[in-house]
Design an enzyme around this catalytic site. Structure first.
Site, PDB file in Angstrom:
ATOM      1  N   HIS A 144       0.896  -1.246   0.068  1.00 11.98           N
ATOM      2  CA  HIS A 144       0.154  -0.042  -0.022  1.00 11.98           C
ATOM      3  C   HIS A 144       0.816   1.313  -0.114  1.00 11.98           C
ATOM      4  O   HIS A 144       0.587   2.238   0.593  1.00 11.98           O
ATOM      5  CB  HIS A 144      -0.885   0.122   1.267  1.00 11.98           C
ATOM      6  CG  HIS A 144      -2.192  -1.179   1.280  1.00 11.98           C
ATOM      7  ND1 HIS A 144      -3.416  -0.859   0.853  1.00 11.98           N
ATOM      8  CD2 HIS A 144      -1.732  -2.404   1.569  1.00 11.98           C
ATOM      9  CE1 HIS A 144      -3.983  -2.034   0.752  1.00 11.98           C
ATOM     10  NE2 HIS A 144      -3.045  -3.018   1.334  1.00 11.98           N
ATOM     11  N   ASN A 160     -10.218  -2.825   2.754  1.00 10.71           N
ATOM     12  CA  ASN A 160     -10.131  -2.921   1.193  1.00 10.71           C
ATOM     13  C   ASN A 160     -11.304  -2.452   0.597  1.00 10.71           C
ATOM     14  O   ASN A 160     -12.493  -2.590   1.013  1.00 10.71           O
ATOM     15  CB  ASN A 160      -9.488  -4.069   0.843  1.00 10.71           C
ATOM     16  CG  ASN A 160      -7.776  -4.411   1.106  1.00 10.71           C
ATOM     17  OD1 ASN A 160      -7.238  -3.394   1.342  1.00 10.71           O
ATOM     18  ND2 ASN A 160      -7.557  -5.765   0.934  1.00 10.71           N
ATOM     19  N   HIS A 175      -3.711   0.732  12.220  1.00 11.63           N
ATOM     20  CA  HIS A 175      -3.604  -0.414  12.940  1.00 11.63           C
ATOM     21  C   HIS A 175      -4.925  -0.915  13.157  1.00 11.63           C
ATOM     22  O   HIS A 175      -5.859  -0.411  13.907  1.00 11.63           O
ATOM     23  CB  HIS A 175      -2.765  -0.203  14.099  1.00 11.63           C
ATOM     24  CG  HIS A 175      -2.391  -1.579  14.708  1.00 11.63           C
ATOM     25  ND1 HIS A 175      -3.001  -2.708  14.669  1.00 11.63           N
ATOM     26  CD2 HIS A 175      -0.959  -1.785  15.367  1.00 11.63           C
ATOM     27  CE1 HIS A 175      -2.634  -3.627  15.312  1.00 11.63           C
ATOM     28  NE2 HIS A 175      -1.382  -3.051  15.835  1.00 11.63           N
TER      29      HIS A 175
HETATM   30 FE1  HDD Z   1      -2.323  -4.977   5.341  1.00 12.06          FE
HETATM   31  C1  HDD Z   1      -0.865  -1.916   5.115  1.00 12.06           C
HETATM   32  C2  HDD Z   1      -5.482  -3.570   4.401  1.00 12.06           C
HETATM   33  C3  HDD Z   1      -3.692  -7.948   5.375  1.00 12.06           C
HETATM   34  C4  HDD Z   1       0.258  -6.105   7.096  1.00 12.06           C
HETATM   35  N1  HDD Z   1      -3.113  -2.958   4.887  1.00 12.06           N
HETATM   36  C5  HDD Z   1      -2.308  -1.935   4.901  1.00 12.06           C
HETATM   37  C6  HDD Z   1      -2.993  -0.871   4.577  1.00 12.06           C
HETATM   38  C7  HDD Z   1      -4.295  -1.474   4.008  1.00 12.06           C
HETATM   39  C8  HDD Z   1      -4.128  -2.801   4.376  1.00 12.06           C
HETATM   40  C9  HDD Z   1      -5.661  -0.616   3.554  1.00 12.06           C
HETATM   41  C10 HDD Z   1      -2.553   0.637   4.136  1.00 12.06           C
HETATM   42  C11 HDD Z   1      -2.733   1.285   5.132  1.00 12.06           C
HETATM   43  C12 HDD Z   1      -2.147   2.754   4.938  1.00 12.06           C
HETATM   44  O1  HDD Z   1      -2.949   3.356   4.449  1.00 12.06           O
HETATM   45  O2  HDD Z   1      -1.451   3.329   5.543  1.00 12.06           O
HETATM   46  N2  HDD Z   1      -4.166  -5.681   4.858  1.00 12.06           N
HETATM   47  C13 HDD Z   1      -5.441  -4.946   4.607  1.00 12.06           C
HETATM   48  C14 HDD Z   1      -6.457  -6.031   4.528  1.00 12.06           C
HETATM   49  C15 HDD Z   1      -6.032  -7.065   4.822  1.00 12.06           C
HETATM   50  C16 HDD Z   1      -4.359  -7.021   5.161  1.00 12.06           C
HETATM   51  C17 HDD Z   1      -7.683  -5.441   4.040  1.00 12.06           C
HETATM   52  C18 HDD Z   1      -6.702  -8.294   4.855  1.00 12.06           C
HETATM   53  C19 HDD Z   1      -8.030  -8.459   5.186  1.00 12.06           C
HETATM   54  N3  HDD Z   1      -1.703  -6.798   5.993  1.00 12.06           N
HETATM   55  C20 HDD Z   1      -2.606  -7.985   6.105  1.00 12.06           C
HETATM   56  C21 HDD Z   1      -1.668  -8.880   6.577  1.00 12.06           C
HETATM   57  C22 HDD Z   1      -0.470  -8.412   7.249  1.00 12.06           C
HETATM   58  C23 HDD Z   1      -0.729  -7.076   6.685  1.00 12.06           C
HETATM   59  C24 HDD Z   1      -2.260 -10.449   6.864  1.00 12.06           C
HETATM   60  C25 HDD Z   1       0.469  -9.108   7.896  1.00 12.06           C
HETATM   61  C26 HDD Z   1       0.373  -9.858   8.779  1.00 12.06           C
HETATM   62  N4  HDD Z   1      -0.455  -4.221   5.765  1.00 12.06           N
HETATM   63  C27 HDD Z   1       0.370  -4.904   6.710  1.00 12.06           C
HETATM   64  C28 HDD Z   1       1.630  -3.988   6.903  1.00 12.06           C
HETATM   65  C29 HDD Z   1       1.163  -2.524   6.378  1.00 12.06           C
HETATM   66  C30 HDD Z   1      -0.262  -2.827   5.682  1.00 12.06           C
HETATM   67  C31 HDD Z   1       2.882  -4.733   6.518  1.00 12.06           C
HETATM   68  C32 HDD Z   1       2.212  -1.808   5.353  1.00 12.06           C
HETATM   69  C33 HDD Z   1       2.194  -0.313   5.790  1.00 12.06           C
HETATM   70  C34 HDD Z   1       1.272  -0.356   7.068  1.00 12.06           C
HETATM   71  O3  HDD Z   1       0.919  -1.792   7.323  1.00 12.06           O
HETATM   72  O4  HDD Z   1       1.265   0.452   7.909  1.00 12.06           O
HETATM   73  O5  HDD Z   1       1.847  -4.012   8.140  1.00 12.06           O
END
Ligand code: HDD
Length: 692
Positions: free
Chosen positions: A77, A150, A341
């Protein structure tokens, strides 16, 4: 107080941000030490042609800061765009939750929303085929609540331990970092083929939902099952929804690829402009609710994040509305530094045992440590709650707070044991006391093993046009996969969803159609009308219309522009040059675009003005005909009058203009009903039955 004044009144978050805002207007340039600077163009040198001197502290400071201006982009993202707004609940939700911000319809809770793509880098194009992130931060009086969702209601995998694998597969391939922001490559499809729980989400990803027309026209989903808990401690399972007031709409694939070149900022520009022009994006907040005692009454596991709850089985109750009404002051400070978060909750909101959600609860704080450089990121202005913060966490990189006094531990006697904990009745968070019994295992639950029934549900729910788009999306994506065995495995998997789909795809990608798929479960219900975008809300509101007009345009144009504006559409003039152009009756309109600076790809509909002189000028523009043809090819409404209609016919090289979505008028009689007919066509968006 008028609605406008209410919106202009600063909310608590906006007021808090005020103390961090800096305006340079009329100020003197200083160093970071506050010293006034006398020279900012020439470094200090030993002689006019001599070497720069180390003692030039201003040069050193300016350069050092510049050298460190970049931070790591989000691991997923990375590309996103944010805006401020507010949330209001329609009625008290006391029976479901004790969350304070869901009790009082008179309370406006400040929010910050960030929309994003998933796979691309920070500088990638907006209109790529991808899932869109939809993250909302509520600054409630009890603390921050984040819904990190999402624009699709399910996910590719069921257990967070697979997330790094999935992301490695979809991101550019590691040996050559190709392709950027695209899933049309071998590793993504190899992952899909080898991890069949992806089947349902794969169908969403290949559908038009992955090509949104605008962030303002996407649904948002919390995806996981959460819990709402009321003051009596009674819990319900819930899913969170955002429903856009303008309906759910998409671009077409050919258009998205070209827009990626013409205007890579298409979605951020759209959101920014909508807010600047007062067309505030609105999303209704919806809840699907399942009683705890009904947990096992469905033919899917309600904890499985690859399953949705069909709206026909569990209706979405609309309980509030979010309005985005303020753009950011600074992209980096706000949109880039915001940290979401899914574990940020307040009393009355709790988690479920969805293993994907459970893993996310770890990842989101962890990732900020690298991205934002240490544990104090909650002190960055955009991340600060409006609720007071008191605890014994201390020090670390970039600490802003000056905690006073000698005591930084709990329990203490020296400070009367403050800061003290709160009982639930005082607002202290209490985890839901769910009973959990079981052996420690590393396995997929039996109830998570049905991979195909909802993939079929999605396919069955699509209209013919949507099915056609999904089919060609598979033909494109797999057509880009170099390894035949990967293409073959995906077609084998498609056989478990729909034979016709599998056959149409196999035909175009040079692989065999297997004789049969696996025996798989059929969905109940067999289809869900709520999943088709054909059943959404259609209107002319905020649709962008290119008014193609040259000097000497006819009278009818002014009326058409008026009618479009009345319907809430956004007409903008495209001409052979910028600036004011005059019509036959002496009326003047301002051309904002030329055929060089714009393209019909960037508009929802086009109108070609009449008037011989004007049309001749337009016709002499080399790109004008392409402008018209592209609009036709993308099924868009086209209006044209008098000489404008003749130019349309010439551009399209067709005999008969009686084509779906083309509205023309060549006589006074035809002109009388023209405006309404054209506005109606604009409100219908696309004319899929147009023959190409
Ligand atoms: Fe995630 C970012 C949505 C599964 C780990 N995720 C991130 C963002 C969105 C989502 C919208 C952007 C946030 C922003 O605008 O700063 N992610 C989802 C959805 C998931 C999902 C809807 C499943 C239902 N994500 C998911 C899993 C993991 C992560 C299973 C790890 C265990 N996601 C992350 C992250 C991010 C992230 C690596 C990257 C930047 C952040 O968190 O702040 O931690």
């Amino acid at each position: 107080m008028s609605e406008k004044d209410m919106n202009l009144k600063k909310d608590a978050k906006d007021e808090q941000l005020d103390s961090f805002r800096v305006d340079n207007d009329g100020q003197k340039l200083t160093t970071n030490q506050g010293l006034k600077v006398s020279e900012d163009e020439f470094s200090l040198k030993a002689g006019e042609r001599g070497p720069t001197l180390m003692e030039d502290f201003h040069f050193r400071e300016k350069m050092t800061h510049f050298d460190h201006e970049r931070i790591p982009e989000r691991v997923v993202h990375a590309r996103g765009f944010g805006a401020h707004g507010y949330f209001e609940v329609y009625e008290p939700l006391t029976e479901l939750t004790k969350a304070g911000f869901l009790q009082d319809p008179n309370v406006k809770t400040p929010v910050f929303v960030r929309f994003s793509t998933v796979a691309g880098s920070r500088g990638s194009a907006d209109t790529v085929r991808d899932v869109r992130g939809f993250s909302t931060k509520f600054y409630t009086e009890e603390g921050i609540v984040d819904i990190v969702g999402n624009n699709m209601p399910v996910f590719f995998i069921q257990d967070a331990i697979k997330f790094p694998d999935f992301i490695h597969a979809v991101k550019p391939e590691p040996h050559n970092e190709i392709p950027q922001a695209a899933s049309a490559h071998d590793t993504f499809w190899d992952f899909i083929a080898n991890n069949p729980e992806t089947a349902h989400m794969m169908m969403w990803h290949l559908s038009d939902r992955a090509l949104p027309r605008s962030f303002r026209m996407m649904e948002g989903f919390g995806v996981h099952t959460f819990r709402l808990v009321n003051a009596e401690g009674k819990a319900h399972f819930v899913k969170f929804h955002w429903k856009p007031v303008l309906g759910v709409h998409s671009l077409v694939w050919d258009e998205t690829q070209k827009i990626a070149g013409k205007d890579p900022d298409f979605h951020r520009r759209d959101l920014w402009d909508a807010i600047e022009t007062g067309n505030y994006p609105e999303f209704e907040f919806g809840l699907q609710v399942i009683k705890e005692e009904d947990e096992f009454n469905f033919d899917f596991d309600i904890l499985d994040p690859t399953k949705l709850w069909p709206e026909e089985l569990v209706p979405v109750r609309k309980v509030g509305k979010m309005t985005l009404n303020r753009n950011t002051d600074n992209f980096f400070s706000e949109t880039e530094q915001v940290a979401f978060h899914p574990g940020h909750v307040v009393p009355g909101i709790d988690f479920s045992n969805d293993p994907l959600l459970q893993g996310r609860l770890f990842s989101y704080t962890d990732t900020q440590l690298t991205r934002l450089g240490g544990p104090n990121f909650a002190e960055i202005p955009i991340n600060r709650p409006i609720a007071p913060v008191h605890n014994n966490q201390r020090d670390g990189m970039h600490r802003m707070t000056i905690n006073r006094g000698p005591v930084s531990y709990h329990r203490n006697g020296m400070a009367g044991n403050s800061p003290s904990t709160s009982t639930p009745s005082e607002g202290g968070y209490e985890h839901y006391t769910e009973r959990v019994d079981g052996r420690k295992v590393q396995a997929r639950s039996e109830s998570f093993k049905d991979f195909y029934s909802q993939a079929k549900l999605f396919w069955n729910s699509m209209s013919d046009v949507e099915k056609k788009h999904i089919t060609s999306a598979f033909q494109f994506e797999l057509g880009k996969v170099q390894r035949k065995e990967v293409r073959q495995s995906v077609v084998n998997l498609l056989m478990n969803i729909d034979t016709t789909l599998a056959a149409s795809v196999a035909l175009k990608i040079g692989v065999q159609l297997p004789e049969a798929g696996e025996e798989t479960k059929n969905p109940t219900p067999s289809d869900s009308p709520a999943l088709s975008m054909m059943n959404t809300i259609f209107s002319a509101k905020t649709r962008k219309i290119a008014i193609i007009a040259g000097e000497g345009f006819d009278q009818a144009t002014t009326e058409v522009i008026k009618a479009l504006k009345k319907a809430g559409a956004m007409p903008e003039v495209v001409s052979d040059r910028l600036g004011p152009i005059s019509g036959q009756g002496g009326q003047s309109i301002e051309a904002l675009h030329t055929f060089l600076t714009s393209d019909s790809l960037l508009f929802d509909a086009i109108y070609i003005a009449g008037g011989k002189e004007g049309v001749n000028l337009i016709a002499s523009e080399p790109d004008a005909k392409d402008f018209v043809r592209e609009a036709y090819k993308h099924f868009k409404p086209i209006g044209a009058v008098n000489e404008g209609a003749a130019f349309l016919q010439q551009s399209l090289a067709i005999e008969d203009l009686r084509v779906p979505g083309i509205v023309t008028a060549r006589s006074t009689e035809e002109l009388s009903g023209f405006d309404n007919k054209f506005v109606e066509a604009v409100a219908a968006h696309r004319f899929w039955d147009r023959k190409m």
